[in-house]
Design an enzyme around this catalytic site. Structure first.
Site, PDB file in Angstrom:
ATOM      1  N   SER A 179       6.373  -4.804  -1.491  1.00  0.00           N
ATOM      2  CA  SER A 179       6.056  -3.460  -1.945  1.00  0.00           C
ATOM      3  C   SER A 179       6.262  -2.472  -0.778  1.00  0.00           C
ATOM      4  O   SER A 179       7.350  -2.421  -0.200  1.00  0.00           O
ATOM      5  CB  SER A 179       4.630  -3.427  -2.509  1.00  0.00           C
ATOM      6  OG  SER A 179       4.393  -2.250  -3.214  1.00  0.00           O
ATOM      7  N   TRP A 180       5.230  -1.697  -0.421  1.00  0.00           N
ATOM      8  CA  TRP A 180       5.355  -0.860   0.772  1.00  0.00           C
ATOM      9  C   TRP A 180       5.710  -1.715   1.997  1.00  0.00           C
ATOM     10  O   TRP A 180       6.472  -1.296   2.871  1.00  0.00           O
ATOM     11  CB  TRP A 180       4.051  -0.098   1.017  1.00  0.00           C
ATOM     12  CG  TRP A 180       3.786   0.191   2.478  1.00  0.00           C
ATOM     13  CD1 TRP A 180       2.858  -0.411   3.280  1.00  0.00           C
ATOM     14  CD2 TRP A 180       4.462   1.141   3.312  1.00  0.00           C
ATOM     15  NE1 TRP A 180       2.913   0.089   4.560  1.00  0.00           N
ATOM     16  CE2 TRP A 180       3.895   1.061   4.610  1.00  0.00           C
ATOM     17  CE3 TRP A 180       5.483   2.063   3.102  1.00  0.00           C
ATOM     18  CZ2 TRP A 180       4.300   1.831   5.672  1.00  0.00           C
ATOM     19  CZ3 TRP A 180       5.901   2.849   4.172  1.00  0.00           C
ATOM     20  CH2 TRP A 180       5.323   2.731   5.431  1.00  0.00           C
ATOM     21  N   GLY A 185       0.829  -1.206   0.000  1.00  0.00           N
ATOM     22  CA  GLY A 185       0.000   0.000   0.000  1.00  0.00           C
ATOM     23  C   GLY A 185       0.859   1.250   0.000  1.00  0.00           C
ATOM     24  O   GLY A 185       1.482   1.563  -1.004  1.00  0.00           O
ATOM     25  N   HIS A 222       4.820  -7.004 -10.683  1.00  0.00           N
ATOM     26  CA  HIS A 222       4.749  -6.669  -9.260  1.00  0.00           C
ATOM     27  C   HIS A 222       3.914  -7.668  -8.467  1.00  0.00           C
ATOM     28  O   HIS A 222       4.182  -7.914  -7.285  1.00  0.00           O
ATOM     29  CB  HIS A 222       4.153  -5.265  -9.105  1.00  0.00           C
ATOM     30  CG  HIS A 222       4.258  -4.680  -7.733  1.00  0.00           C
ATOM     31  ND1 HIS A 222       5.466  -4.383  -7.139  1.00  0.00           N
ATOM     32  CD2 HIS A 222       3.300  -4.339  -6.821  1.00  0.00           C
ATOM     33  CE1 HIS A 222       5.259  -3.868  -5.942  1.00  0.00           C
ATOM     34  NE2 HIS A 222       3.950  -3.838  -5.724  1.00  0.00           N
ATOM     35  N   ASP A 225       8.990  -5.670 -12.955  1.00  0.00           N
ATOM     36  CA  ASP A 225       8.178  -4.932 -11.991  1.00  0.00           C
ATOM     37  C   ASP A 225       8.248  -3.442 -12.335  1.00  0.00           C
ATOM     38  O   ASP A 225       9.301  -2.813 -12.210  1.00  0.00           O
ATOM     39  CB  ASP A 225       8.721  -5.178 -10.583  1.00  0.00           C
ATOM     40  CG  ASP A 225       7.820  -4.611  -9.484  1.00  0.00           C
ATOM     41  OD1 ASP A 225       7.042  -3.679  -9.770  1.00  0.00           O
ATOM     42  OD2 ASP A 225       7.907  -5.105  -8.347  1.00  0.00           O
TER      43      ASP A 225
END
Length: 925
Positions: A113-114, A46, A295, A267
């Site tokens: 990711s985040w 996120g 991703h 990605d």
């Protein structure tokens, strides 16, 4: 690749908590997997993405206590989309609050990711609470990464970007982050909801390698879209509430921890540069770049999921157990040959991932190895051209065995194709003594038979000089070049006929006849002219139980036996002056080298530096040593110079050492009493570690052929499993070579099920051991060994907790209908005649596919998409039938591979999937 079991099966939480943190925030926290397992906390992306059930599934539920939670403001945490108190230090505090609440001393931290940034930030803040990290889709929160997300991805997805940017007025598009953040915090639902849909729609369309409407739909649900869009832009607008370059500047605080970095090559959401920067700052971390990945993984492009599962498995194993990739890394060097002038050594090596031609100049001591070919396909075989250093070699396409001939001239970088007919099989034969002519076989005239060609390399003239039914090979030109020695195998590879074919016409002369009947004919390992063509030296088993060395008088065709060891002579070489014959014979799966004095008939043994099997044998140019390729159970093949006077051997080429001594074992040879009191040999690999309280799990490897033998050679999966505490058993059931012709023929035709009974007897004997867990036994096999696997799990379905069938035979009738037409008769001789009613009935009765409904064992299948021997239809038949029944099975089909998996990357995929499959089923049992 199809039905790749990229993830562990779905699991449900065994506990869920609503945990108050800083008011008004309340976090949803769940636990799944094994309550007593290794604790791992997964941090979602996120910010604001929320957890998803699939995120549990990269972790083995038998080994991990899996903790997931929704971060502030998203998912099932409350309140939704709230920005107050929503910042990185607060989230780090939340993670600690969860750890303390669950009474966990330390845990593995994973995030994507985040979530990768949050995982790294947490570890830097609390290194003593971290057992290790696994991060993927790496994001480091730097300004240029944020700028790329809002303004760079659009160069790769212009269609999606047009809609994304189009939601913003033109005069605001220079700073899309600011424009979207302004709208997302607007209190008017009409404003913030429209902005959320536009931003999340753009994001969802750019995350997957292949566009996934289901993924887009899931990510654009209104509440979820608002949560992630609002919180994401909130963090982006505030530099993620961290000092500039915080992660890389503080990496020294966590470099002592185990870490897996996994990154998709394509990605575009978090481009690989950030993962690479992290890897460069943290070189101790294992870095995996997943080629076919963006991703987010999807069922259509699952490789990222597979890589994440593998990374989590490695972390569960700990640093002391090398992964399967490490066992697949050792490189082989084999098939050495020396140019006629003695100045150039050439060999084959898979140093670059699959076999290519390599060479070394013998005129200069210490000269480096030089790669001669850099092809997209593996090199099959090769030979030096007499009178030069030119090399003729063969290649096919994707393992389809439609080999083509190529000539690599000395000093020329680009090979010259001699044949260019991709639909035709070309089998290499021989050069004449001058190097001007070659003989080879092809099925260009008749797809079911091999014809003999003669080609002039100077003029390019190519003519067929022998046609007719059957499989045949040109062995040698006579020394004067007037005739060819032809081996005719129309009645089977072990019922060979040898004859001399005059090149310019005339009646072929049979030197010894074929057509002797199944189990009674001759097989030839090697043939060499001596005495200027007056005699022929053969490594053959004509009329014998084992292959020996025989000298044939070419006028009378009489054989005189020179050496008859108690095992098969598999390779031989003759000194230039023809006074010494060197040969390697098979002593229960290991080679022994003998030197035979041609004048006196006396023999002496030449010691090998390590136990193994000789696959190539030739005299060195100075005649003072042998050049050999030696393969062993503990290391792949290497090329050695072994001095005839017994001095220390010299390594000419070998792969770089990868594994430590304690990572491999040498097996013992044991004999087991079968159903009819026959004694069946097997290699037994015993772990160095004591048996666990429940006993060793056991992995059986059944070789292919069946006219083959499990002998000294490198098997990555065998040594990998032994290192992990598995007992590995590799039997040589009846039908195997190396133990005499009677044992070899003892499975022919209607005796086909007797070796299955042998396997059953060995399995039961091993299961009865006090140090073995009888409930955790796995059977595996390749090719004909795959038939043995399927036969075992249909005849004895309760014996095995899992099975692995690599390109195996399921139905003999469909096999013989679909196999390469040039091979059909060779297989029918041994298996049975599919052209008669009785033959078809026998083949049907022996085919395990006809009993597929009896299978209760979890089954792993793997097959090359271009396999010409056992076509992929065999595995697909079994898979389709079992899948339709809801049976636990997995099929991996690798396109552009044949009867086996030549490419390293494909071997990693297949064997990685296989060991995951069998280990999880063994643990579950």
């Amino acid at each position: 690749m199809m039905n790749n079991e990229a993830l562990y099966p779905p699991t449900k939480p065994f506990a869920a908590h609503m945990l108050p943190v800083e008011p008004p925030h309340v976090l949803y926290v769940e636990e799944s997997g094994n309550p007593d397992g290794i604790p791992v906390v997964f941090l979602h992306g996120g910010p604001g993405g929320g957890v998803k059930p699939a995120q549990r599934r990269t972790f083995d539920p038998a080994r991990y206590r899996i903790i997931l939670f929704d971060q502030r403001g998203c998912g099932r945490s409350t309140p939704s989309a709230l920005l107050e108190g929503n910042e990185t230090p607060a989230l780090i505090s939340d993670i600690e609050r969860i750890r303390e609440h669950l009474k966990i001393e330390s845990w593995l931290v994973a995030g994507g990711s985040w979530g990768s940034l949050l995982a790294l930030a947490y570890a830097i803040a609390q290194p003593d609470r971290c057992r290790g990290l696994r991060v993927h889709g790496v994001f480091l929160g730097r300004p240029h990464e944020v700028r790329f997300w809002f303004h760079g991805i659009g160069t790769l997805f212009p269609d999606a970007f047009e809609d994304f940017a189009g939601h913003i007025d033109k005069d605001e598009r220079d700073d899309l982050l600011k424009a979207y953040y302004t709208r997302l915090v607007d209190p008017d639902p009409r404003v913030h909801m429209a902005a959320a849909q536009a931003l999340r729609g753009f994001s969802a369309r750019t995350q997957t390698l292949l566009l996934s409407p289901a993924h887009v739909n899931n990510l654009t649900q209104p509440q979820a879209a608002l949560e992630i869009s609002r919180i994401f832009t909130h963090y982006c607008s505030n530099a993620f509430f961290m000092p500039a370059n915080h992660i890389l500047n503080n990496i020294s605080r966590i470099r002592h921890l185990p870490c897996e970095i996994v990154q998709g090559r394509y990605d575009v959401v978090t481009p690989p540069q950030s993962a690479w920067d992290l890897h460069r700052a943290w070189p101790e971390a294992r870095f995996t770049l997943v080629e076919l990945s963006n991703h987010v993984a999807t069922p259509e492009a699952p490789d990222l999921s597979t890589a994440l599962r593998s990374a989590d498995d490695r972390l569960a194993d700990g640093p002391d157990l090398p992964p399967i990739e490490t066992y697949l890394a050792p490189r082989a060097h084999h098939s050495p040959a020396i140019s006629e002038d003695g100045t150039l050594l050439a060999w084959l090596s898979d140093q670059t991932g699959f076999d290519q031609l390599w060479s070394r100049d013998l005129r200069n001591v210490g000269s480096p190895a030089v790669q001669l070919t850099s092809l997209n396909e593996k090199v099959g075989s090769f030979a030096f051209r007499p009178g030069s250093r030119d090399i003729l070699f063969t290649t096919d396409s994707g393992g389809d065995e439609h080999h083509q001939l190529n000539l690599l001239r000395d000093g020329v970088a680009t090979p010259e194709p001699l044949t260019e007919a991709p639909g035709v099989v070309h089998n290499w034969g021989c050069f004449d003594a001058t190097g001007k002519r070659i003989a080879y076989a092809s099925n260009s005239v008749d797809a079911t038979a091999m014809q003999i060609h003669l080609r002039d390399l100077d003029t390019g003239e190519d003519r067929v000089i022998l046609t007719g039914p059957g499989y045949r090979t040109p062995r040698n030109f006579t020394p004067d070049g007037s005739a060819l020695l032809i081996e005719d195998n129309r009645d089977g590879m072990y019922d060979a006929e040898l004859h001399l074919l005059p090149i310019e016409g005339g009646t072929p002369r049979v030197l010894f006849p074929g057509g002797q009947g199944q189990g009674k004919g001759a097989h030839i390992y090697a043939a060499r002219w001596i005495a200027k063509g007056a005699a022929l030296l053969l490594a053959t088993d004509k009329g014998q139980a084992f292959h020996g060395i025989a000298q044939m008088d070419t006028q009378s065709a009489a054989l005189a036996w020179l050496a008859q060891p108690a095992g098969d002579v598999e390779a031989m070489a003759v000194s230039k002056d023809e006074t010494t014959i060197a040969y390697a014979w098979n002593d229960q799966g290991y080679s022994r080298i003998m030197l035979l004095d041609g004048a006196t008939g006396s023999e002496s043994e030449l010691a090998l530096p390590t136990p193994g099997r000789i696959t190539t044998l030739t005299f060195a140019p100075d005649q003072m040593a042998l050049i050999v390729a030696l393969a062993g159970f503990r290391a792949p093949s290497r090329v050695l110079r072994i001095a005839l006077d017994g001095q220390a051997s010299t390594i000419l080429c070998q792969g770089a050492p990868v594994l430590a001594c304690e990572d491999t074992v040498e097996p013992t040879i044991q004999y087991f009493t079968s159903f009819d009191s026959a004694e069946v040999p097997a290699f037994v690999f015993t772990p160095r570690t004591p048996a666990p309280p429940g006993g060793y799990p056991t992995f059986f490897i059944v070789h292919g052929g069946p006219e083959s033998q499990y002998a000294a050679h490198w098997r990555s999966d065998a040594q990998y499993l032994v290192r992990r505490g598995w007992l590995v058993v590799a039997p040589n059931v009846r039908g195997s070579t190396g133990y005499g012709r009677d044992w070899q023929a003892a499975d022919d035709l209607d005796l086909r099920m007797d070796p299955v009974r042998d396997l059953k007897a060995i399995r039961d004997a091993i299961a009865a051991r006090d140090d073995v867990n009888a409930r955790r036994m796995v059977v595996s096999g390749q090719s004909y060994g795959g038939f043995m696997v399927l036969a075992s799990i249909t005849e004895y379905p309760d014996d095995w907790c899992a099975a692995a069938d690599f390109y195996g035979i399921a139905d003999f009738n469909t096999l013989l209908a679909a196999t390469g037409p040039w091979r059909r008769k060779l297989r029918a001789v041994e298996y049975g005649d599919p052209d008669t009613d009785a033959g078809r009935a026998m083949l049907a009765a022996l085919s395990p596919y006809r009993k597929v409904g009896d299978i209760r064992t979890p089954l792993f299948l793997a097959h090359g998409g271009d396999d010409p021997r056992v076509t992929p239809a065999e595995s697909e038949l079994v898979y389709a039938s079992l899948f339709g029944r809801g049976h636990d099975c997995q099929l991996i089909r690798i396109d552009h591979e044949g009867h086996g998996f030549a490419r390293l990357k494909n071997r990693e995929k297949v064997y990685g999937a296989m060991v995951r499959f069998v280990e999880t089923r063994a643990r579950a049992s």
